[in-house]
Motif scaffolding. Structure first.
Motif, short mmCIF file in Angstrom:
data_model
loop_
_atom_site.label_atom_id
_atom_site.label_comp_id
_atom_site.label_asym_id
_atom_site.label_seq_id
_atom_site.Cartn_x
_atom_site.Cartn_y
_atom_site.Cartn_z
N MET A 1 13.53 35.31 36.25
CA MET A 1 12.63 36.79 35.40
C MET A 1 11.47 36.10 34.91
SD MET A 1 14.74 37.80 32.76
CE MET A 1 13.01 39.46 32.95
N ALA A 2 10.20 36.87 35.23
CA ALA A 2 9.38 36.78 33.76
C ALA A 2 8.93 36.85 32.62
CB ALA A 2 8.45 36.65 35.26
N PHE A 3 9.19 36.75 32.02
CA PHE A 3 8.78 36.83 30.87
C PHE A 3 7.89 37.90 30.10
CE2 PHE A 3 12.33 33.66 30.09
CZ PHE A 3 13.15 34.56 29.74
N GLN A 4 8.06 38.40 29.59
CA GLN A 4 6.42 39.46 28.85
C GLN A 4 5.50 38.18 28.35
OE1 GLN A 4 5.77 42.09 29.96
NE2 GLN A 4 3.52 42.36 28.23
N CYS A 5 6.19 36.77 27.94
CA CYS A 5 5.13 35.65 27.73
C CYS A 5 4.25 35.47 28.72
CB CYS A 5 5.54 35.35 26.59
SG CYS A 5 7.22 34.05 27.31
N GLN A 6 5.20 35.59 30.06
CA GLN A 6 4.50 35.09 30.64
C GLN A 6 3.92 35.92 31.85
OE1 GLN A 6 8.46 33.26 32.61
NE2 GLN A 6 8.46 31.29 32.13
N ARG A 7 3.91 37.04 31.35
CA ARG A 7 3.31 37.87 32.61
C ARG A 7 1.45 38.09 31.53
NH1 ARG A 7 8.38 40.22 32.33
NH2 ARG A 7 8.08 41.90 30.34
N ASP A 8 1.86 37.91 30.00
CA ASP A 8 0.63 38.32 29.43
C ASP A 8 0.43 37.45 28.14
OD1 ASP A 8 -1.39 38.85 27.94
OD2 ASP A 8 -1.13 40.98 28.14
N CYS A 9 0.32 35.95 28.46
CA CYS A 9 0.14 35.11 27.85
C CYS A 9 -0.33 35.57 26.30
CB CYS A 9 -0.24 33.99 28.10
SG CYS A 9 0.78 33.15 29.75
N TYR A 10 -1.58 36.84 26.15
CA TYR A 10 -2.11 36.18 25.16
C TYR A 10 -2.17 37.68 24.99
CZ TYR A 10 -5.69 33.68 27.41
OH TYR A 10 -6.57 32.73 27.74
N MET A 11 -0.31 38.75 24.88
CA MET A 11 0.33 38.74 23.86
C MET A 11 0.56 38.56 22.42
SD MET A 11 2.75 42.93 24.58
CE MET A 11 1.94 43.04 25.97
N GLN A 12 0.38 39.47 21.89
CA GLN A 12 0.76 38.32 20.32
C GLN A 12 1.75 39.58 19.86
OE1 GLN A 12 -2.58 37.02 17.47
NE2 GLN A 12 -3.65 37.69 19.52
N GLU A 13 2.11 40.56 19.62
CA GLU A 13 3.03 42.10 19.65
C GLU A 13 3.52 42.43 20.55
OE1 GLU A 13 1.95 44.36 16.00
OE2 GLU A 13 0.61 42.46 15.02
N PHE A 14 4.70 42.61 20.00
CA PHE A 14 5.72 43.04 21.54
C PHE A 14 7.24 43.93 20.54
CE2 PHE A 14 8.70 42.49 25.15
CZ PHE A 14 8.04 43.59 26.19
N ILE A 15 7.54 45.11 21.76
CA ILE A 15 8.20 46.24 20.62
C ILE A 15 9.27 45.79 22.01
CG2 ILE A 15 9.64 48.20 20.68
CD1 ILE A 15 7.60 47.32 18.62
N THR A 16 10.80 45.28 22.13
CA THR A 16 11.79 44.84 22.36
C THR A 16 13.43 45.46 22.27
OG1 THR A 16 13.00 43.85 23.57
CG2 THR A 16 12.38 43.13 21.89
N THR A 17 14.60 44.98 22.58
CA THR A 17 15.23 45.67 22.45
C THR A 17 16.25 44.90 21.91
OG1 THR A 17 15.42 48.26 22.84
CG2 THR A 17 17.17 47.20 22.43
N VAL A 18 17.51 44.78 20.42
CA VAL A 18 18.35 43.81 20.86
C VAL A 18 19.27 44.03 21.68
CG1 VAL A 18 19.82 41.76 19.18
CG2 VAL A 18 17.72 43.14 18.26
N VAL A 19 19.75 42.52 22.97
CA VAL A 19 20.40 42.77 23.54
C VAL A 19 22.64 42.61 23.18
CG1 VAL A 19 21.50 42.61 25.96
CG2 VAL A 19 18.89 42.32 25.41
N SER A 20 21.73 40.63 22.40
CA SER A 20 23.23 41.11 22.31
C SER A 20 22.91 39.87 20.98
CB SER A 20 23.89 39.23 23.13
OG SER A 20 23.33 38.57 23.65
N CYS A 21 23.44 39.42 19.99
CA CYS A 21 23.75 38.54 19.36
C CYS A 21 25.39 38.07 18.69
CB CYS A 21 23.08 39.35 17.74
SG CYS A 21 22.98 38.50 16.03
N SER A 22 25.75 36.13 18.92
CA SER A 22 26.66 35.46 18.49
C SER A 22 27.02 34.65 17.60
CB SER A 22 26.75 35.19 19.79
OG SER A 22 26.17 34.57 20.40
N PRO A 23 27.49 34.10 16.70
CA PRO A 23 27.47 32.81 15.39
C PRO A 23 27.00 31.64 16.98
CG PRO A 23 29.32 34.20 15.09
CD PRO A 23 28.45 34.87 17.00
N ALA A 24 25.81 31.18 16.02
CA ALA A 24 25.86 29.81 16.68
C ALA A 24 25.16 28.23 15.51
CB ALA A 24 24.63 30.12 17.73
#
Length: 412
Positions: A1-24
């Motif tokens: 897939m292409a991430f939003q940073c690759q679709r619009d390299c000039y975008m500095q802020e973005f609203i998104t959703t946390v899909v997963s969070c695991s210890p690391a």
């Protein structure tokens, strides 16, 4: 897939959703040492934070108020390492460290431009490149470059910048005929989804996952600093693009002003002034060495002429060297006298020499090195090495005095 940073390299802020969070855990460099940081790997529905790839370092930024310390790509996912856990399903605002991102965009697009024109103009192919913290390097498949070529290349790339050539991004399927015509060093083994093509209009089309400017005018300027010998008949081309050129000019001017103040000469005379200074220093060093040699001979003769000399001679001198110690040892002789000589920092690091009867030196040499927290080796009645804690010289002298009836000790 292409991430939003690759679709619009000039975008500095973005609203998104946390899909997963695991210890690391993450290895980070701190003062030249690698340390492990405990935290969490977070995957988001989409991201404007670029994961490392294509020779380009990853982005920095925040998820809400939580700093992102590393972004890596795992298959089709971007994994964000953070130190605080984030709730799955949380709607979060991403912010990118724009100064870092735009710098990477300028350097990466600059690399594409330099690479393309080096190939077109001289047939030099790029075999690898590195986006460094202060300057970037392109590895060319040539052992040497001809005089004037880099100047011509720099002139050509800056003309393209002045021409305001557009840079566009295409997302194509792998079986698209256009894909076969673009420049590439191959797709990663875990590549998934469409192929991303960076097209510098009329100049170059290249497969690339990185972030780029939308017009060459955003590069501002490119400066080729020079070339150096690479590995295996390669040449490394070193360059700066955009804001790095401005920062380089600022640092250079600051250095120039400092040198002008120190050398009391104009900028055009700096090289000549430093050359004269270096020659003067060499003369002074030579004179100093001669004085030390003469002093070593006098010290040895003074000891030998002393009717009350004992069987142990100890000396420390801050500005001596190995030759200074060996001259003293040679002049005094070591048939029946133990010599313990040291040079360097009176409390820190330095050099030591222990000479004398073979049996005593063989027995005590390793112990002397241990007391001085250093290392050494020797044979034939001489043991010498490096010391890390010269402040313990007194303990060594006490050890040696146990084997002698008298110590003539001189401290300068």
């Amino acid at each position: 897939m292409a991430f939003q940073c690759q679709r619009d390299c000039y975008m500095q802020e973005f609203i998104t959703t946390v899909v997963s969070c695991s210890p690391a855990e993450l290895k980070v460099e701190n003062s030249g040492k690698n340390e492990k940081v405990t935290g969490f790997n977070v995957i988001l529905k989409d991201t404007i934070l670029f994961p490392e790839g294509g020779g380009q370092p990853d982005d920095r930024g925040t998820i809400g108020t939580v700093p992102v310390l590393r972004v890596t790509r795992q298959g089709s996912e971007a994994v964000h390492f953070v130190e605080s856990a984030l709730e799955v399903g949380l709607e979060a605002r991403l912010k990118v460290d724009w100064e870092r991102r735009f710098d990477h965009m300028q350097q990466h697009t600059g690399q594409h431009l330099v690479t393309a024109l080096a190939d077109t103009m001289f047939g030099y192919k790029t075999t690898s490149w590195e986006l460094g913290r202060q300057r970037s390097t392109i590895e060319l498949n040539t052992a040497v470059v001809k005089p004037g070529e880099m100047e011509a290349l720099e002139k050509a790339v800056n003309q393209k910048i002045r021409d305001r050539v557009a840079v566009t991004v295409q997302l194509l399927s792998l079986d698209d005929p256009v894909v076969e015509k673009v420049r590439t060093r191959g797709l990663p083994d875990d590549h998934a989804g469409p192929v991303r093509i960076i097209d510098i209009n009329g100049v170059d089309a290249n497969m690339c996952c990185g972030t780029h400017v939308s017009n060459l005018s955003h590069l501002q300027v490119i400066k080729i600093l020079g070339t150096e010998k690479g590995k295996k008949n390669k040449t490394n081309l070193i360059f700066l693009a955009g804001n790095r050129v401005l920062k380089y000019a600022e640092r250079s001017y600051s250095t120039e002003r400092s040198l002008t103040s120190l050398l009391k000469t104009g900028a055009g005379d700096h090289v000549e002034a430093v050359d004269k200074l270096q020659k003067s220093v060499k003369v002074l060093q030579k004179n100093n060495l001669n004085l030390l040699r003469d002093m070593a001979v006098l010290i040895a003769q003074n000891f030998k002429n002393n009717p009350n000399r004992g069987k142990l001679f100890c000396l420390h001198r801050k500005d001596g060297d190995n030759e200074f110690m060996n001259i003293i040892a040679n002049e005094i002789g070591t048939e029946d006298t133990v010599l313990f000589l040291t040079v360097g920092d009176e409390k820190g690091m330095g050099l030591f020499l222990l000479t004398g009867p073979v049996g005593i030196v063989d027995e005590l040499g390793p112990r002397v090195a241990e007391l001085l927290e250093g290392k050494g080796a020797g044979k034939n009645g001489r043991f010498q090495g490096k010391a890390n804690r010269m402040a313990r010289r007194g303990e060594v002298e006490a050890l040696l005095q146990e084997r002698s009836h008298h110590c003539s000790s001189l401290e300068e």
